[in-house]
Design a protein around this motif. Sequence first.
Motif, PDB file in Angstrom:
ATOM      1  N   ALA A 166      -9.274   3.186  -0.007  1.00  0.00           N
ATOM      2  CA  ALA A 166      -7.965   2.806   0.536  1.00  0.00           C
ATOM      3  C   ALA A 166      -7.340   4.021   1.207  1.00  0.00           C
ATOM      4  CB  ALA A 166      -7.044   2.284  -0.567  1.00  0.00           C
ATOM      5  N   GLN A 173       0.829  -1.190   0.000  1.00  0.00           N
ATOM      6  CA  GLN A 173       0.000   0.000   0.000  1.00  0.00           C
ATOM      7  C   GLN A 173       0.873   1.253   0.000  1.00  0.00           C
ATOM      8  OE1 GLN A 173      -3.354  -0.014   2.655  1.00  0.00           O
ATOM      9  NE2 GLN A 173      -3.253   2.193   2.940  1.00  0.00           N
ATOM     10  N   ARG A 220     -10.524   6.702   5.637  1.00  0.00           N
ATOM     11  CA  ARG A 220     -10.919   6.350   4.278  1.00  0.00           C
ATOM     12  C   ARG A 220     -12.383   6.733   4.113  1.00  0.00           C
ATOM     13  NH1 ARG A 220      -9.691   0.169   4.592  1.00  0.00           N
ATOM     14  NH2 ARG A 220      -8.318   0.936   6.227  1.00  0.00           N
TER      15      ARG A 220
END
Length: 417
Positions: A283, A96, A326
């Motif tokens: 995300a 990520q 998020r």
Amino acid sequence: MTRASLTVDALVVGAGPAGLAAATALKGAGAEHVVIVEREDEPGGIPRLCAHTGFGLCDLHRVLSGPAYARRWVERATAAGADVRTRSMVTGWLAQGRAEVTGPGGLLEIDARAVVLATGARERPRAARLVPGTRPAGVFTTGQLQQWVHREHLPVGRRAIVVGAEHVSYSAVLTLRDAGVRTVALVTEHPRPQSFRLFDLFTRYGLRVPTWTGTSLLGIYGKDRVDRVLLRGPDGGRREVTVDTVVFTGDFIPDNELARLAGLSIDPGTRGPACAAGGVTTACGVFAAGNVVHPAETADVAAQRALSVGRAAAEWLRQGGDRTVRCGTERVLVADPLHWVVPNRVDPAHHLDEPVLIRSRVFLDHPRVVVTQGGRLLASHRLRNMIPNRSRHIPSEWWGRVCPDEDVLISVSSPVA
């Protein structure tokens, strides 16, 4: 091949107007190291291949040619201190916020605290539209045509037909004119064109190119090169038209591959990353801007809205990059005949400072747009009209009245035009 690594505050993927605007806003709001990666040889996006005027009204408050408009945004981003790297392509995510980039220097791993996806959208080609017939040369999308004419300087043909009658369709007519190609007509299945009235009048009477409404393309034929197309008119009758070039315009789909690889939720209406206000995705630390989110707005609208995404990403960085932040799971849905809405996720922590975009599949006269949640009325707005392939906006003051844990529905009450 060598592999290097780089740590940055923000990585922006795509150096079109939206990516450049987001990076400019990031730098202006205090982000220190902002890198833009662009797979093409030059930054600036599609406008740099559009020789005609009409760019910049919404964001730069002036009217420029496509190349001049692209240069302005490149100059703004570089003057702000963004690091623009061309011929560089994000090929995947190692983790990520960690992108694998292939560029002139080899493989590069970029570890970014925040990522802004600004990968844009593309027109659906003939194969995706399932148009029957043979498979000769001479079939383009607008983007392919612009590359062919303004970058490769290759001959196109002599007689063309343009499939579509929205903004980009008129851009295709001008590009064909630059290439010395006569456009026989624009054809659209809709009852009237979807672009500005001025564009239609200029094309009809200035360029002497008619628009055949209520007309669908049934087939493309030719051996080595297109030599004719089969059309069905509004009365159901069929006719063949002699052409050697076909240009498919509009019917945009987001370039969402990187969003999918990053595990982002995809909105079923836009088919781009699901986003709350400020481009916040599902995300943490990943934002989305431009036509990957709303396929497809004009370049100046995309850039203008991308500025707020860049500011939102910078604010997230200033607050420490909380990895628990998020967008919410609650959706903003639309009822038929609406096509999509942006933002399309609920996020009460990010109230909008700009209008909500909505789009219809059909023409509507004086529709009343109603926003509800669980049967509770949040807002109601009367619009003058709605036109397919063109967005309308509604005020966002209702956003602060949204409750958590329940979807929002936007619908219209209007007869079809």
